[in-house]
Design an enzyme around this catalytic site. Structure first.
Site, short mmCIF file in Angstrom:
data_model
loop_
_atom_site.label_atom_id
_atom_site.label_comp_id
_atom_site.label_asym_id
_atom_site.label_seq_id
_atom_site.Cartn_x
_atom_site.Cartn_y
_atom_site.Cartn_z
N TYR A 1 6.50 -1.55 -17.20
CA TYR A 1 7.81 -1.40 -17.83
C TYR A 1 8.14 -2.64 -18.66
O TYR A 1 8.45 -2.53 -19.85
CB TYR A 1 8.85 -1.20 -16.73
CG TYR A 1 10.25 -0.90 -17.22
CD1 TYR A 1 10.59 0.34 -17.75
CD2 TYR A 1 11.26 -1.87 -17.10
CE1 TYR A 1 11.89 0.62 -18.17
CE2 TYR A 1 12.56 -1.60 -17.52
CZ TYR A 1 12.87 -0.36 -18.05
OH TYR A 1 14.16 -0.09 -18.45
N VAL B 1 20.09 0.24 -7.30
CA VAL B 1 20.92 -0.29 -6.23
C VAL B 1 22.29 0.39 -6.13
O VAL B 1 22.76 0.68 -5.02
CB VAL B 1 21.01 -1.83 -6.32
CG1 VAL B 1 21.81 -2.29 -7.55
CG2 VAL B 1 21.58 -2.42 -5.06
P1 NAD Z 1 16.84 7.90 -16.95
O1 NAD Z 1 15.56 7.89 -16.16
O2 NAD Z 1 18.01 8.58 -16.37
O3 NAD Z 1 16.59 8.54 -18.39
C1 NAD Z 1 15.38 8.44 -19.08
C2 NAD Z 1 15.09 9.80 -19.68
O4 NAD Z 1 13.88 9.74 -20.44
C3 NAD Z 1 14.86 10.88 -18.62
O5 NAD Z 1 15.66 12.01 -18.92
C4 NAD Z 1 13.37 11.19 -18.70
O6 NAD Z 1 13.05 12.50 -18.31
C5 NAD Z 1 13.10 10.89 -20.16
N1 NAD Z 1 11.70 10.57 -20.44
C6 NAD Z 1 10.91 9.69 -19.79
N2 NAD Z 1 9.70 9.63 -20.39
C7 NAD Z 1 9.75 10.50 -21.46
C8 NAD Z 1 8.83 10.89 -22.45
N3 NAD Z 1 7.59 10.38 -22.48
N4 NAD Z 1 9.22 11.79 -23.38
C9 NAD Z 1 10.46 12.33 -23.35
N5 NAD Z 1 11.39 12.00 -22.42
C10 NAD Z 1 11.03 11.09 -21.49
O7 NAD Z 1 17.17 6.38 -17.31
P2 NAD Z 1 18.41 5.74 -18.06
O8 NAD Z 1 19.02 4.78 -17.13
O9 NAD Z 1 19.24 6.76 -18.70
O10 NAD Z 1 17.66 4.88 -19.18
C11 NAD Z 1 17.63 5.27 -20.55
C12 NAD Z 1 16.96 4.17 -21.37
O11 NAD Z 1 17.70 2.96 -21.25
C13 NAD Z 1 15.54 3.86 -20.93
O12 NAD Z 1 14.76 3.62 -22.08
C14 NAD Z 1 15.69 2.60 -20.13
O13 NAD Z 1 14.52 1.81 -20.16
C15 NAD Z 1 16.85 1.92 -20.82
N6 NAD Z 1 17.57 0.99 -19.91
C16 NAD Z 1 18.43 1.48 -18.96
C17 NAD Z 1 19.06 0.59 -18.10
C18 NAD Z 1 20.04 1.04 -17.05
O14 NAD Z 1 20.55 0.19 -16.31
N7 NAD Z 1 20.38 2.30 -16.93
C19 NAD Z 1 18.81 -0.79 -18.22
C20 NAD Z 1 17.91 -1.22 -19.17
C21 NAD Z 1 17.31 -0.33 -20.04
N1 UDP Z 2 18.15 -3.39 -4.20
C1 UDP Z 2 18.54 -3.46 -2.86
N2 UDP Z 2 18.61 -2.30 -2.14
C2 UDP Z 2 18.33 -1.08 -2.68
C3 UDP Z 2 17.96 -1.01 -4.05
C4 UDP Z 2 17.86 -2.19 -4.78
O1 UDP Z 2 18.81 -4.54 -2.32
O2 UDP Z 2 18.43 -0.08 -1.96
C5 UDP Z 2 18.11 -4.63 -4.98
C6 UDP Z 2 16.78 -4.86 -5.73
O3 UDP Z 2 15.85 -5.52 -4.90
C7 UDP Z 2 17.25 -5.72 -6.89
C8 UDP Z 2 18.66 -5.23 -7.18
O4 UDP Z 2 19.07 -4.54 -6.00
O5 UDP Z 2 17.31 -7.08 -6.51
C9 UDP Z 2 18.76 -4.30 -8.37
O6 UDP Z 2 17.79 -3.29 -8.22
P1 UDP Z 2 17.65 -2.06 -9.20
O7 UDP Z 2 16.44 -1.28 -8.75
O8 UDP Z 2 18.94 -1.34 -9.30
O9 UDP Z 2 17.39 -2.68 -10.64
P2 UDP Z 2 16.57 -3.93 -11.23
O10 UDP Z 2 17.64 -4.80 -11.75
O11 UDP Z 2 15.78 -4.59 -10.15
O12 UDP Z 2 15.73 -3.33 -12.27
#
Ligand code: NAD
Ligand code: UDP
Length: 318
Positions: A145, A187
């Site tokens: 990732y 989390v």
């Molecule tokens: P999510 O898993 O809910 O959504 C991701 C979506 O992408 C899913 O619907 C999945 O089915 C689809 N997907 C995965 N691989 C695919 C592919 N090869 N082709 C088509 N669709 C595909 O996650 P999210 O939290 O909504 O994240 C959305 C984006 O934001 C991601 O790129 C993620 O890396 C980024 N992001 C999210 C967070 C967060 O905290 N939610 C933080 C940092 C980055």
């Molecule tokens: N974490 C935790 N308990 C859980 C899930 C996550 O203590 O049941 C902790 C994890 O180890 C990390 C933080 O919560 O330190 C955030 O985790 P998350 O998977 O939400 O996202 P990250 O920021 O690590 O991508």
């Protein structure tokens, strides 16, 4: 002017909220998703909308659609999900991003690519400004990732320099809210579901690691503002809520807000788990005139309400 906008990963957590917002603004929305971690239930309510179209597609395969803007969100985001099939995670971040950048080049559209705070790895600089290059393990379980997203950023900037593609790169910090996947192990959803079910709340390590949690509505607001910045602005730009909490503090807050009797239990810390994370959002405040408006407690209450209804609907098997 009505725009036609492609949202990849549109059936996911952030994607489904984004589709909703773009429709509210009067746009045509084409949502594609391979439904790996996304759930069609997230977009059921949009399926009858006259300006909404969904089709199942994996972005690691080429796609051709005439659009004005692309939001490329497709990629599993939770550590459990992106580690299920790490090779596919990297393919989505590299081959998938090349396909989407190629599409943007061909149809001359803008493209916003969802990057992440994970590009900073386990940061030695705190809070993290965009100028920090990060501390990332290139061969660990999170590398598919982290390195995938780093490569995606490099690709975006090469398409800008080599082909003049109009790119926008948000580095998204931990975001939470309704429609997070119930089993994705992140989390906020884990703690809320555990608390609502009266199960033990699993704190990894001592819970002294920190994260800064942004409510989904604030994040979607920032995405749209970023897409609308001038052609000269590409980022990368940090998006997140700078209010920092330890994981233990989060657990205590969730127990309090759910009125739960769950006990806190301590489990091993996963490998390469970042010790601290907090965005420096000075750039976002200046360029987007944006800062998160929803405090943690308010966002948690809305998210608890969502999971409470979800669990009631799904019954005890959920
Ligand atoms: P999510 O898993 O809910 O959504 C991701 C979506 O992408 C899913 O619907 C999945 O089915 C689809 N997907 C995965 N691989 C695919 C592919 N090869 N082709 C088509 N669709 C595909 O996650 P999210 O939290 O909504 O994240 C959305 C984006 O934001 C991601 O790129 C993620 O890396 C980024 N992001 C999210 C967070 C967060 O905290 N939610 C933080 C940092 C980055
Ligand atoms: N974490 C935790 N308990 C859980 C899930 C996550 O203590 O049941 C902790 C994890 O180890 C990390 C933080 O919560 O330190 C955030 O985790 P998350 O998977 O939400 O996202 P990250 O920021 O690590 O991508």
């Amino acid at each position: 002017m009505i725009k036609t906008i492609l949202v990849t990963g549109g059936a996911g957590f952030l994607g489904s909220h984004l589709c909703e917002r773009l429709l509210e603004q009067g746009n045509e929305v084409i949502c594609v998703d391979n439904c790996f971690t996304g759930n069609k239930e997230n977009i059921y309510h949009l399926n009858t909308h006259p300006r909404f179209e969904f089709f199942r597609h994996d972005i690691t395969f080429p796609l051709y659609v005439e659009v004005d803007e692309i939001y490329n969100l497709a990629c599993p985001a939770s550590p459990i999900h992106y580690q299920l099939d790490p090779v596919q995670t990297t393919k989505t971040s590299v081959t998938g991003v090349i396909n989407m950048l190629g599409l943007a080049k061909r149809v001359k559209s803008k493209i916003l690519h969802a990057s992440t705070s994970e590009v900073y790895g386990d940061p030695e600089m705190h809070p993290q400004p965009e100028s920090y290059w990060g501390n990332v393990n290139p061969i660990g379980p999170r590398s598919c990732y982290d390195e995938g997203k780093r490569c995606a950023e490099a690709l975006c900037f090469d398409y800008l320099r080599q082909h003049g593609v109009n790119i926008k790169i948000p580095r998204i910090f931990n975001t939470y809210g309704p429609r997070m996947h119930i089993n994705d192990g992140r989390v906020v959803s884990n703690f809320i579901v555990q608390a609502l079910r009266g199960d033990a709340i699993t704190i990894y390590g001592a819970g002294s690691q920190t994260r800064s949690f942004c409510y989904v509505d604030d994040m979607i607001d920032a995405f749209v503002r970023l897409m609308n910045t001038s052609d000269e602005f590409s980022g990368p730009i940090n998006l997140g809520n700078p209010n920092e909490f330890t994981i233990l503090e989060l657990a205590e807050k969730v127990v309090e807000l759910t009125n739960s009797k769950s006990e806190l239990v301590f489990r091993d810390l996963p490998e390469d788990d970042p010790k601290q994370r907090k965005p420096d959002i000075t750039l976002a405040a200046k360029v987007l005139e944006w800062s998160p408006q929803i405090p943690l407690e308010e966002g948690l209450v809305k998210t608890i309400d969502y999971f409470d209804n979800y669990l009631k609907r799904a019954g005890s098997d959920a």
